[in-house]
Design a protein around this motif. Sequence first.
Motif, PDB file in Angstrom:
ATOM      1  N   PRO A  43       0.900  -1.239  -0.211  1.00 14.85           N
ATOM      2  CA  PRO A  43       0.025  -0.101   0.266  1.00 14.85           C
ATOM      3  C   PRO A  43       0.874   1.329   0.073  1.00 14.85           C
ATOM      4  CG  PRO A  43       0.253  -0.977   2.263  1.00 14.85           C
ATOM      5  CD  PRO A  43       0.761  -1.867   1.400  1.00 14.85           C
TER       6      PRO A  43
ATOM      7  N   ASP B 138      -4.503   0.704  -0.111  1.00 16.17           N
ATOM      8  CA  ASP B 138      -4.299   0.585  -1.693  1.00 16.17           C
ATOM      9  C   ASP B 138      -5.666   0.456  -2.087  1.00 16.17           C
ATOM     10  OD1 ASP B 138      -3.053   0.039  -3.833  1.00 16.17           O
ATOM     11  OD2 ASP B 138      -1.729  -1.421  -2.905  1.00 16.17           O
ATOM     12  N   THR B 139      -5.910   1.412  -3.206  1.00 12.85           N
ATOM     13  CA  THR B 139      -7.059   1.287  -3.988  1.00 12.85           C
ATOM     14  C   THR B 139      -6.936   0.546  -5.252  1.00 12.85           C
ATOM     15  OG1 THR B 139      -6.569   3.572  -4.609  1.00 12.85           O
ATOM     16  CG2 THR B 139      -8.227   3.425  -3.183  1.00 12.85           C
ATOM     17  N   ARG B 140      -5.841   0.078  -5.556  1.00 12.33           N
ATOM     18  CA  ARG B 140      -5.513  -0.460  -6.921  1.00 12.33           C
ATOM     19  C   ARG B 140      -6.158  -1.749  -7.149  1.00 12.33           C
ATOM     20  NH1 ARG B 140       0.699  -0.134  -6.951  1.00 12.33           N
ATOM     21  NH2 ARG B 140       0.446  -0.996  -4.977  1.00 12.33           N
ATOM     22  N   ASN B 141      -6.392  -2.230  -8.323  1.00 14.39           N
ATOM     23  CA  ASN B 141      -6.918  -3.566  -8.574  1.00 14.39           C
ATOM     24  C   ASN B 141      -6.104  -4.724  -8.139  1.00 14.39           C
ATOM     25  OD1 ASN B 141      -7.053  -5.738 -10.728  1.00 14.39           O
ATOM     26  ND2 ASN B 141      -8.987  -4.929 -10.982  1.00 14.39           N
ATOM     27  N   GLU B 142      -6.867  -5.556  -7.270  1.00 19.32           N
ATOM     28  CA  GLU B 142      -5.872  -6.665  -6.821  1.00 19.32           C
ATOM     29  C   GLU B 142      -5.527  -7.584  -7.761  1.00 19.32           C
ATOM     30  OE1 GLU B 142      -3.859  -8.534  -4.484  1.00 19.32           O
ATOM     31  OE2 GLU B 142      -4.904  -6.642  -3.474  1.00 19.32           O
TER      32      GLU B 142
ATOM     33  N   LEU C  78      -2.416  -6.246  -9.097  1.00 15.72           N
ATOM     34  CA  LEU C  78      -1.336  -6.362  -8.461  1.00 15.72           C
ATOM     35  C   LEU C  78      -0.575  -7.698  -8.298  1.00 15.72           C
ATOM     36  CD1 LEU C  78      -2.273  -3.984  -5.332  1.00 15.72           C
ATOM     37  CD2 LEU C  78      -0.433  -3.715  -6.778  1.00 15.72           C
ATOM     38  N   ALA C  79      -1.639  -8.678  -8.379  1.00 14.13           N
ATOM     39  CA  ALA C  79      -1.136 -10.226  -8.073  1.00 14.13           C
ATOM     40  C   ALA C  79      -0.200 -10.315  -9.325  1.00 14.13           C
ATOM     41  CB  ALA C  79      -2.135 -11.038  -8.004  1.00 14.13           C
TER      42      ALA C  79
ATOM     43  N   ARG D 262       2.890  -8.825  -8.861  1.00 20.63           N
ATOM     44  CA  ARG D 262       3.949  -9.469  -7.981  1.00 20.63           C
ATOM     45  C   ARG D 262       4.413 -10.781  -8.495  1.00 20.63           C
ATOM     46  NH1 ARG D 262      -0.623  -8.503  -4.138  1.00 20.63           N
ATOM     47  NH2 ARG D 262      -0.120  -6.499  -3.003  1.00 20.63           N
TER      48      ARG D 262
END
Length: 293
Positions: A232, A238-242, A245-246, A249
């Motif tokens: 975050p 954190d307002t980003r799309n999960e 993000l995955a 990562r």
Amino acid sequence: MSADFYRQMARIRRFEETVLEQFSSGLFYGTTHTYIGQEANAVGVLSHLADGDIVFSNHRCHGHFIAYGGDLWALFAELMGKPTGVVGGIGGSQHIHWRDFYSNGVLGSTAPVATGAALAEKAKGSGQVAVIFLGDGALGEGVLYESLNIAALWQAPILFVLEDNRIAQTTPIELNLAGDIAARFASFGIPVAELDSSDVTAITDAAAPLYEQLRSGGGPQALVLHTVRFGPHSKGDDTRNEAMLARLRAERDPLSIYAGSLDAAEREAIDSAVAEEVAAAFARAQADPEHQR
Ligand SMILES: Cc1ncc(C[n+]2csc(CCOP(=O)(O)OP(=O)(O)O)c2C)c(N)n1
Ligand SMILES: [Mg+2]
């Protein structure tokens, strides 16, 4: 050398994970911003540092400080507001100073200071250089452009490192920034290299010729690093799309990318030694006495 890059990044990662894990325990003062995902930038860029070079950092400074050689225990103690902290527990997560390392949480505020420090080294003929880390959010600060102008005009030996993680707090870069990042430096006549990678080797290689230019009187240089913040902004914001993000990562983890050049046993040995080192630093800071207020 190679295992050392991994170890350095792992120390930053484990430190920052511990900060996030422990924040809700109420042990830390103020706020914090972790460097998870961006480790290769600090380790790669600062791998060329010589004694006496000056480093300026921002609110997201832990990774820069650790890559500079800063002590994990003293940084934990600083976050805990203890007298044993980097600056006696009065700076907190964002405002630290040790040897030739300085950080300040006011975006862009370090640009004129770093430019002045670089000019001072030039005037003294010391041969030392300054390195400044800025986020993409600092591109909205006018003082940065005044600094670029003077740095270029007076040929200050300073490396501007722009870590573009495409977000400032919760504002995506698309809503915040017109035009091109590299072009901003180029318009002042500052040579700029640009990289979109989380590979510490690529970042080290990209930084090498810039330091050579700095040290041979080539004037200011810029390095634009397109990067990814995994965590975050601060602690849970954190307002980003999960799903996005995955994916990042999985694709852009500097530790996983670099682990490919180590054998599995070597990686595991480093991971467990680092986990022990960080846990010991945390426990030591926790046991340190509080300020008598
Ligand atoms: C002058 C100023 N305005 C606002 C803030 C509040 N603030 C703290 S961090 C941050 C976002 C910084 O974004 P960026 O520079 O991209 O760095 P990142 O957090 O992405 O590493 C903001 C707006 C500040 N610290 N200083
Ligand atoms: Mg940013």
